[in-house]
Write a protein that holds these residues in place. Sequence first.
Motif, PDB file in Angstrom:
ATOM      1  N   ILE A   5       0.860  -1.194   0.000  1.00 46.47           N
ATOM      2  CA  ILE A   5       0.000   0.000   0.000  1.00 46.47           C
ATOM      3  C   ILE A   5       0.890   1.236   0.000  1.00 46.47           C
ATOM      4  O   ILE A   5       1.767   1.399   0.859  1.00 46.47           O
ATOM      5  CB  ILE A   5      -0.961  -0.009   1.210  1.00 46.47           C
ATOM      6  CG1 ILE A   5      -1.851  -1.261   1.129  1.00 46.47           C
ATOM      7  CG2 ILE A   5      -1.810   1.271   1.236  1.00 46.47           C
ATOM      8  CD1 ILE A   5      -2.844  -1.438   2.248  1.00 46.47           C
ATOM      9  N   LEU A   6       0.718   2.061  -1.036  1.00 43.85           N
ATOM     10  CA  LEU A   6       1.453   3.327  -1.144  1.00 43.85           C
ATOM     11  C   LEU A   6       0.494   4.445  -0.750  1.00 43.85           C
ATOM     12  O   LEU A   6      -0.624   4.516  -1.272  1.00 43.85           O
ATOM     13  CB  LEU A   6       1.928   3.560  -2.574  1.00 43.85           C
ATOM     14  CG  LEU A   6       2.804   2.476  -3.216  1.00 43.85           C
ATOM     15  CD1 LEU A   6       3.246   2.907  -4.612  1.00 43.85           C
ATOM     16  CD2 LEU A   6       4.033   2.196  -2.364  1.00 43.85           C
ATOM     17  N   THR A   7       0.930   5.313   0.120  1.00 42.12           N
ATOM     18  CA  THR A   7       0.015   6.320   0.678  1.00 42.12           C
ATOM     19  C   THR A   7       0.578   7.729   0.574  1.00 42.12           C
ATOM     20  O   THR A   7       1.704   7.996   1.032  1.00 42.12           O
ATOM     21  CB  THR A   7      -0.267   5.957   2.161  1.00 42.12           C
ATOM     22  OG1 THR A   7      -0.871   4.670   2.174  1.00 42.12           O
ATOM     23  CG2 THR A   7      -1.187   6.953   2.839  1.00 42.12           C
ATOM     24  N   HIS A   8      -0.191   8.616  -0.022  1.00 43.13           N
ATOM     25  CA  HIS A   8       0.247  10.018  -0.109  1.00 43.13           C
ATOM     26  C   HIS A   8       0.004  10.706   1.229  1.00 43.13           C
ATOM     27  O   HIS A   8      -0.949  10.374   1.939  1.00 43.13           O
ATOM     28  CB  HIS A   8      -0.501  10.748  -1.237  1.00 43.13           C
ATOM     29  CG  HIS A   8       0.103  12.078  -1.552  1.00 43.13           C
ATOM     30  ND1 HIS A   8      -0.286  13.239  -0.914  1.00 43.13           N
ATOM     31  CD2 HIS A   8       1.109  12.431  -2.390  1.00 43.13           C
ATOM     32  CE1 HIS A   8       0.448  14.241  -1.369  1.00 43.13           C
ATOM     33  NE2 HIS A   8       1.304  13.782  -2.274  1.00 43.13           N
ATOM     34  N   SER A  42       0.055   6.649 -12.554  1.00 42.73           N
ATOM     35  CA  SER A  42       1.514   6.713 -12.691  1.00 42.73           C
ATOM     36  C   SER A  42       2.155   5.422 -12.193  1.00 42.73           C
ATOM     37  O   SER A  42       3.110   4.922 -12.787  1.00 42.73           O
ATOM     38  CB  SER A  42       2.086   7.897 -11.900  1.00 42.73           C
ATOM     39  OG  SER A  42       1.524   9.089 -12.372  1.00 42.73           O
ATOM     40  N   ALA A  43       1.622   4.877 -11.096  1.00 39.64           N
ATOM     41  CA  ALA A  43       2.153   3.613 -10.573  1.00 39.64           C
ATOM     42  C   ALA A  43       1.963   2.502 -11.607  1.00 39.64           C
ATOM     43  O   ALA A  43       2.866   1.683 -11.836  1.00 39.64           O
ATOM     44  CB  ALA A  43       1.455   3.251  -9.271  1.00 39.64           C
ATOM     45  N   SER A  51       0.045   1.069   5.758  1.00 36.03           N
ATOM     46  CA  SER A  51       0.843   1.456   4.586  1.00 36.03           C
ATOM     47  C   SER A  51       2.275   0.939   4.645  1.00 36.03           C
ATOM     48  O   SER A  51       2.856   0.842   5.719  1.00 36.03           O
ATOM     49  CB  SER A  51       0.882   2.974   4.477  1.00 36.03           C
ATOM     50  OG  SER A  51      -0.437   3.456   4.422  1.00 36.03           O
ATOM     51  N   ASP A  52       2.818   0.654   3.468  1.00 38.59           N
ATOM     52  CA  ASP A  52       4.224   0.255   3.382  1.00 38.59           C
ATOM     53  C   ASP A  52       5.106   1.476   3.156  1.00 38.59           C
ATOM     54  O   ASP A  52       6.227   1.538   3.631  1.00 38.59           O
ATOM     55  CB  ASP A  52       4.400  -0.741   2.233  1.00 38.59           C
ATOM     56  CG  ASP A  52       3.617  -1.994   2.506  1.00 38.59           C
ATOM     57  OD1 ASP A  52       4.169  -2.886   3.166  1.00 38.59           O
ATOM     58  OD2 ASP A  52       2.424  -2.061   2.127  1.00 38.59           O
ATOM     59  N   PHE A  57      -3.023   1.998  -4.259  1.00 36.64           N
ATOM     60  CA  PHE A  57      -2.527   3.364  -4.176  1.00 36.64           C
ATOM     61  C   PHE A  57      -3.525   4.220  -3.416  1.00 36.64           C
ATOM     62  O   PHE A  57      -4.578   4.571  -3.944  1.00 36.64           O
ATOM     63  CB  PHE A  57      -2.255   3.953  -5.572  1.00 36.64           C
ATOM     64  CG  PHE A  57      -1.148   4.968  -5.521  1.00 36.64           C
ATOM     65  CD1 PHE A  57      -1.274   6.107  -4.738  1.00 36.64           C
ATOM     66  CD2 PHE A  57       0.036   4.776  -6.212  1.00 36.64           C
ATOM     67  CE1 PHE A  57      -0.249   7.026  -4.641  1.00 36.64           C
ATOM     68  CE2 PHE A  57       1.081   5.690  -6.125  1.00 36.64           C
ATOM     69  CZ  PHE A  57       0.934   6.822  -5.327  1.00 36.64           C
ATOM     70  N   ALA A  58      -3.174   4.547  -2.181  1.00 35.88           N
ATOM     71  CA  ALA A  58      -4.030   5.445  -1.401  1.00 35.88           C
ATOM     72  C   ALA A  58      -3.612   6.868  -1.754  1.00 35.88           C
ATOM     73  O   ALA A  58      -2.688   7.435  -1.168  1.00 35.88           O
ATOM     74  CB  ALA A  58      -3.874   5.156   0.088  1.00 35.88           C
TER      75      ALA A  58
END
Length: 299
Positions: A18-21, A64-65, A32-33, A55-56
Motif C-alpha cells: 500500500i502506497l500512501t500520499h 503513474s504507478a 501502509s508500506d 494506491f491510497a
Amino acid sequence: MDLIKEINNLKHKKNAIILTHCYQNIEIDSVSDYVGDSFYLSKMASKSDADIIVFAGVYFMAQSAKLLSPEKKVLLPNMKSGCLMADMIDAEKLQEFKSKNPNIPVVCYINSTAEVKALSDICCTSSNAIDIVKSLNANKVLFVPDTYLGKYVESKLKDVEVITYNGFCPTHLRIRVEDIELARKNHPEALILAHPECHKEVVKGADFTGSTKEIMEFAKTSKNKKFIIATEKGVADRLKRDYPEKEFILINEKVTCPNMKMNTLYDIYNVLLNEENEITIKEDVFKPARKCLEKMLGQ
Ligand code: 13P
Ligand code: SF4
C-alpha cells in the motif's frame, strides 16, 4: 471486524503493498508500506516486486504507478478520488496549447492524466520541477497544468521563460496572503512552510517552499520548535503525530483536499479483497506516457 488486521492479512496473502500520499486520512498509515510525496511514491512503485499495489492517493498517482509497473495490478480504493487540477487539462486542450506555442518542449506536472503525459516531453513533481526544467537547457518551456508551480520554477531560474497553462489547485489557493500576515503577527517565532502550488505572494511570504515530503523533512531537521504549515492538512496531522516535541499549526482549516480524503480503510479492505478498481490505460497512450515518466526518474 478489525480492519487493520484484515488488510494486513490480505496484503500478506496476496503479496500486495500500500502506497500512501501524505494528504490521505492519517489512519491509513497504519496499513501502509510507504508514505510520502508523489515523487517518492512513484519511485517506490517502480522498484516494488509486489503483485498488487493499492494506491491510497488520487487517480493520477495510481495511473503513474501502473505506468511504471505495468505487470502489476494497481488498485485505487475509491474511483471518484481524482485530482481537480489534473482534470483541468486533457489531450485536446494540450494540443491547442502546443499549437499556440509551437516547437517548445513540454514539461507536465505529475498531477496530470496519462493522455497529457503521452503528449509531453518530460514529467516532473513538485520536488524536482526546477531541476527537470533546467535539464532541458531550453530558453522557453511549456508547463502544464499548474500555473503556480510553473511560475515558481521560472522565479528560481535565470534565463528560462516558463509559459504556463492556466490550471491550479483549488485547495492550495485557499491559502491567502492575509493568512500569512496573520500567522506572522500571531506567531512571530514560527517558521512558515509552503507548497509551491500556493499563490505567488504566499510563497514569497513563507520561510521555506517545497513538496510535501520536503516540508516534512525541513520540519524534522530544523532547530526551530514552531511551524505554520501552508499545505494540505494531512501534512500537519503527520508532523504533529511524529514530532510531539514541536508545535505545528495548519495555516487555516480550509486546506483539505476533499478528493484525497475520499479513500477510507474500508475501501482499501474492499479493493484488496475483491481486486476491484483496477487501473487500466489505453494501449496507444501507455508507451509515450511511460516514457515521459521514466525520463523524469532517469534524471
Ligand atoms: P507532492 O508532489 O508534494 O506530493 O504534491 C502532490 C499534490 O497533489 C499536491 O497538491
Ligand atoms: Fe490535486 Fe490539489 Fe488535491 Fe493535490 S491537493 S490532489 S493538486 S486537488
